[in-house]
Scaffold this active site. Structure first.
Site, PDB file in Angstrom:
ATOM      1  N   LYS A 164       2.778   2.075   2.496  1.00 21.79           N
ATOM      2  CA  LYS A 164       2.788   2.604   3.868  1.00 21.79           C
ATOM      3  C   LYS A 164       3.901   1.920   4.656  1.00 21.79           C
ATOM      4  CE  LYS A 164      -1.909   3.994   5.005  1.00 21.79           C
ATOM      5  NZ  LYS A 164      -2.978   3.854   6.007  1.00 21.79           N
ATOM      6  N   LYS A 194       0.837  -1.203   0.000  1.00 25.11           N
ATOM      7  CA  LYS A 194       0.000   0.000   0.000  1.00 25.11           C
ATOM      8  C   LYS A 194       0.870   1.252   0.000  1.00 25.11           C
ATOM      9  CE  LYS A 194      -2.837  -1.201   3.657  1.00 25.11           C
ATOM     10  NZ  LYS A 194      -3.876  -0.924   4.670  1.00 25.11           N
TER      11      LYS A 194
HETATM   12  N1  C2G Z   1     -10.428   6.258  10.008  1.00 29.44           N
HETATM   13  C1  C2G Z   1     -11.405   7.127  10.502  1.00 29.44           C
HETATM   14  N2  C2G Z   1     -11.049   8.360  10.933  1.00 29.44           N
HETATM   15  C2  C2G Z   1      -9.751   8.752  10.908  1.00 29.44           C
HETATM   16  C3  C2G Z   1      -8.751   7.873  10.437  1.00 29.44           C
HETATM   17  C4  C2G Z   1      -9.115   6.613   9.992  1.00 29.44           C
HETATM   18  O1  C2G Z   1     -12.606   6.781  10.527  1.00 29.44           O
HETATM   19  N3  C2G Z   1      -9.428  10.010  11.350  1.00 29.44           N
HETATM   20  C5  C2G Z   1     -10.830   4.932   9.543  1.00 29.44           C
HETATM   21  C6  C2G Z   1     -10.475   4.668   8.085  1.00 29.44           C
HETATM   22  O2  C2G Z   1     -11.470   5.206   7.215  1.00 29.44           O
HETATM   23  C7  C2G Z   1     -10.449   3.136   8.055  1.00 29.44           C
HETATM   24  C8  C2G Z   1      -9.962   2.773   9.467  1.00 29.44           C
HETATM   25  O3  C2G Z   1     -10.143   3.953  10.286  1.00 29.44           O
HETATM   26  O4  C2G Z   1     -11.771   2.621   7.855  1.00 29.44           O
HETATM   27  C9  C2G Z   1      -8.507   2.372   9.488  1.00 29.44           C
HETATM   28  O5  C2G Z   1      -7.760   3.428   8.904  1.00 29.44           O
HETATM   29  P1  C2G Z   1      -6.241   3.115   8.468  1.00 29.44           P
HETATM   30  O6  C2G Z   1      -5.553   2.414   9.561  1.00 29.44           O
HETATM   31  O7  C2G Z   1      -5.688   4.369   7.880  1.00 29.44           O
HETATM   32  O8  C2G Z   1      -6.464   2.033   7.303  1.00 29.44           O
HETATM   33  P2  C2G Z   1      -6.190   2.240   5.737  1.00 29.44           P
HETATM   34  O9  C2G Z   1      -4.779   2.552   5.527  1.00 29.44           O
HETATM   35  O10 C2G Z   1      -7.256   3.139   5.248  1.00 29.44           O
HETATM   36  O11 C2G Z   1      -6.366   0.746   5.173  1.00 29.44           O
HETATM   37  O12 C2G Z   1      -8.305  -2.722   2.559  1.00 29.44           O
HETATM   38  C10 C2G Z   1      -8.530  -1.480   3.220  1.00 29.44           C
HETATM   39  C11 C2G Z   1      -7.257  -0.941   3.827  1.00 29.44           C
HETATM   40  O13 C2G Z   1      -6.611  -1.899   4.619  1.00 29.44           O
HETATM   41  C12 C2G Z   1      -7.578   0.308   4.637  1.00 29.44           C
END
Ligand code: C2G
Length: 139
Positions: free
Chosen positions: A51, A49
Site C-alpha cells: 500500500k 502490505k
Molecule cells: N474498515 C471498515 N469499513 C470500511 C473500510 C475499512 O470497517 N469501509 C475497517 C477495516 O476492516 C479495518 C479498519 O477499518 O478493520 C482499517 O482499515 P484499513 O485502514 O484499510 O486497514 P487495513 O489496510 O485493512 O490494515 O494488521 C492489519 C492491517 O494493518 C489492516
C-alpha cells in the site's frame, strides 16, 4: 454508567484518508470496550502490505489520536506483533472489520476476537479513484 463487556480492545489498520468506515468501526469498538487501542500501520509496513499511503504515518497517527473514543495509538510495524501487543497492553478484545474475518483467529488463545461488518460503499482505494477520475459534480 453501564459497564462495557470489555476493558481494553485493540485494532489495527492503515487509516489513510480517514473516512466514515474507519470512524464507524472505532465507534462500535468503543461501545464494546472501556478503552480502545489502535495500532496504526507505519509507512514502512504499508510498503510491505503493498500500500502507498497518501497521508504520512505521523499525520495518520495524530488524526486517530484526536478521536475521543481512542485511548492510545501505537505503531504497527509488522504482521507478527499482535500477540505481544495483546499481552503487553493487557487487551481482552481484538477487533477488525469483516474483510479480515478468520485471518486473526490465532489470537483467540489470548483474547476475544470479533470481526465487525465493514461499512459498505467507502474505502481509501475508492476515494483515491474518485479523486483521479471524478464522476458527476464535485461538492
Ligand atoms: N474498515 C471498515 N469499513 C470500511 C473500510 C475499512 O470497517 N469501509 C475497517 C477495516 O476492516 C479495518 C479498519 O477499518 O478493520 C482499517 O482499515 P484499513 O485502514 O484499510 O486497514 P487495513 O489496510 O485493512 O490494515 O494488521 C492489519 C492491517 O494493518 C489492516
Amino acid at each position: 454508567m453501564s459497564e462495557k463487556k470489555y476493558k481494553r480492545a485493540i485494532t489495527y489498520g492503515t487509516y489513510d484518508l480517514f473516512h466514515i468506515g474507519h470512524l464507524r468501526l472505532l465507534k462500535r469498538i468503543a461501545n464494546l470496550a472501556e478503552e480502545v487501542y489502535v495500532a496504526v500501520s507505519s509507512d514502512e509496513f504499508n510498503a510491505l502490505k503493498g500500500k502507498k499511503c497518501i497521508v504520512p504515518f505521523e499525520n495518520r497517527k495524530e488524526i486517530v489520536e484526536a478521536l475521543r473514543m481512542v485511548t492510545k495509538v501505537i505503531r504497527e510495524d509488522n504482521w507478527e506483533q499482535k500477540i505481544s501487543d495483546v499481552q503487553k497492553y493487557g487487551c481482552d478484545l481484538f477487533v477488525m472489520g469483516s474483510d479480515w474475518t478468520g485471518k486473526f483467529d490465532f489470537l483467540k488463545d489470548y483474547c476475544d476476537v470479533i470481526y465487525l461488518p465493514r461499512t459498505e460503499g467507502v474505502s481509501t482505494t475508492e476515494i483515491k479513484q474518485d479523486i483521479k477520475s471524478p464522476k458527476g459534480s464535485s461538492c
